[in-house]
Design a protein around this motif. Structure first.
Motif, mmCIF file in Angstrom:
data_model
loop_
_atom_site.group_PDB
_atom_site.id
_atom_site.type_symbol
_atom_site.label_atom_id
_atom_site.label_comp_id
_atom_site.label_asym_id
_atom_site.label_seq_id
_atom_site.Cartn_x
_atom_site.Cartn_y
_atom_site.Cartn_z
ATOM 1 N N VAL A 106 -63.023 10.117 -32.637
ATOM 2 C CA VAL A 106 -64.463 9.454 -32.165
ATOM 3 C C VAL A 106 -65.463 9.968 -33.303
ATOM 4 C CG1 VAL A 106 -66.405 9.938 -30.488
ATOM 5 C CG2 VAL A 106 -64.017 10.059 -29.563
ATOM 6 N N LEU A 132 -63.019 6.598 -22.699
ATOM 7 C CA LEU A 132 -62.458 5.760 -23.893
ATOM 8 C C LEU A 132 -62.603 4.224 -23.387
ATOM 9 C CD1 LEU A 132 -61.030 5.179 -26.413
ATOM 10 C CD2 LEU A 132 -58.751 5.575 -25.236
ATOM 11 N N CYS A 135 -65.940 3.235 -24.012
ATOM 12 C CA CYS A 135 -66.343 3.936 -25.645
ATOM 13 C C CYS A 135 -67.786 4.826 -25.685
ATOM 14 C CB CYS A 135 -66.815 2.716 -26.538
ATOM 15 S SG CYS A 135 -65.084 1.701 -26.417
ATOM 16 N N LYS A 146 -72.722 5.827 -27.450
ATOM 17 C CA LYS A 146 -71.719 4.721 -27.616
ATOM 18 C C LYS A 146 -70.757 5.238 -28.957
ATOM 19 C CE LYS A 146 -71.882 1.741 -24.315
ATOM 20 N NZ LYS A 146 -70.734 1.625 -23.469
ATOM 21 N N ILE A 149 -64.773 1.909 -31.857
ATOM 22 C CA ILE A 149 -63.231 1.997 -31.982
ATOM 23 C C ILE A 149 -62.779 0.494 -32.064
ATOM 24 C CG2 ILE A 149 -63.064 2.220 -29.483
ATOM 25 C CD1 ILE A 149 -60.792 4.082 -29.920
ATOM 26 N N GLU A 151 -60.472 -2.421 -31.308
ATOM 27 C CA GLU A 151 -60.057 -2.571 -29.870
ATOM 28 C C GLU A 151 -58.634 -2.731 -29.753
ATOM 29 O OE1 GLU A 151 -60.550 -3.448 -26.329
ATOM 30 O OE2 GLU A 151 -62.166 -3.132 -27.399
ATOM 31 N N ARG A 154 -57.833 1.073 -29.321
ATOM 32 C CA ARG A 154 -58.287 1.430 -28.014
ATOM 33 C C ARG A 154 -57.488 0.993 -27.055
ATOM 34 N NH1 ARG A 154 -61.197 -1.512 -24.504
ATOM 35 N NH2 ARG A 154 -62.415 -0.544 -22.955
#
Length: 192
Positions: A106, A132, A135, A146, A149, A151, A154
């Protein structure tokens, strides 16, 4: 861990890289930082102190996971019980190895990271939550941030998908293709 440039040799020293198994490496996590030459715990090291012995999230300064590219670093973190690392930046190879192994990195801004670090040091039994799906990193004292990441990353993390799992999502299509395209005779003979 209020340190910058935590390299993979600090995470898991090279002398412990004699295995291809993902388990059993956690006992050597941060070995040279956690233990002295005689194997005794260094009481000043954060992971040797309560309540951090059972932490599931590492919060560290910039450039976490720099140094040599060793997947063992991610394996050791996960085997020890960590589920994520929060930092303002990560070495590219470490971040990629983390993704491939279902481990979350993160990225927060320097100011957000400083707030989390300060609160972790000042508030007893400080807890941080990483969401997650949304986010977002938050705590019970009103901190919300926030984080960016990819997509696809994720999606894979949320669904527990590694490269093999992604491939197996197309198992029916692969089987149909193989049924309509038999292996050349030379390959069929050599595999028997």
């Amino acid at each position: 861990m209020p340190m910058a440039n935590i390299d993979t040799d600090k995470v898991i020293p090279a002398r412990f890289l004699k295995t291809i198994k993902r388990s059993g490496l956690g006992v050597h996590l941060f070995d040279t930082l956690r233990f002295d030459a005689d194997g005794n715990e260094r009481p000043e090291f954060v992971l040797n102190q309560e309540p951090w012995r059972k932490a599931q999230i590492i919060v560290a300064h910039e450039n976490f996971g720099c140094g040599s590219s060793r997947e063992h670093a991610v394996w050791a973190l996960a085997d020890f019980g960590f589920r994520a690392v929060i930092s303002s930046s990560f070495a590219d190879i470490f971040a990629n190895n983390s993704t491939k192994n279902g481990f979350l990195t993160v990225r927060l801004t320097d100011d957000e990271l400083a707030t989390v670090m300060r609160r972790a040091q000042e508030i007893d039994d400080y807890e941080l939550t990483i969401d997650l799906e949304n986010c977002e990193v938050s705590d019970e004292q009103g901190f919300h941030a926030k984080f960016p990441i990819d997509e696809f990353v994720r999606h894979c993390l949320l669904n527990g998908l590694d490269d093999i799992g992604l491939t197996l999502q197309h198992e029916k299509e692969i089987a149909a293709y193989e049924a309509n395209h038999p292996a050349p005779q030379a390959l069929a003979t050599s595999s028997q």
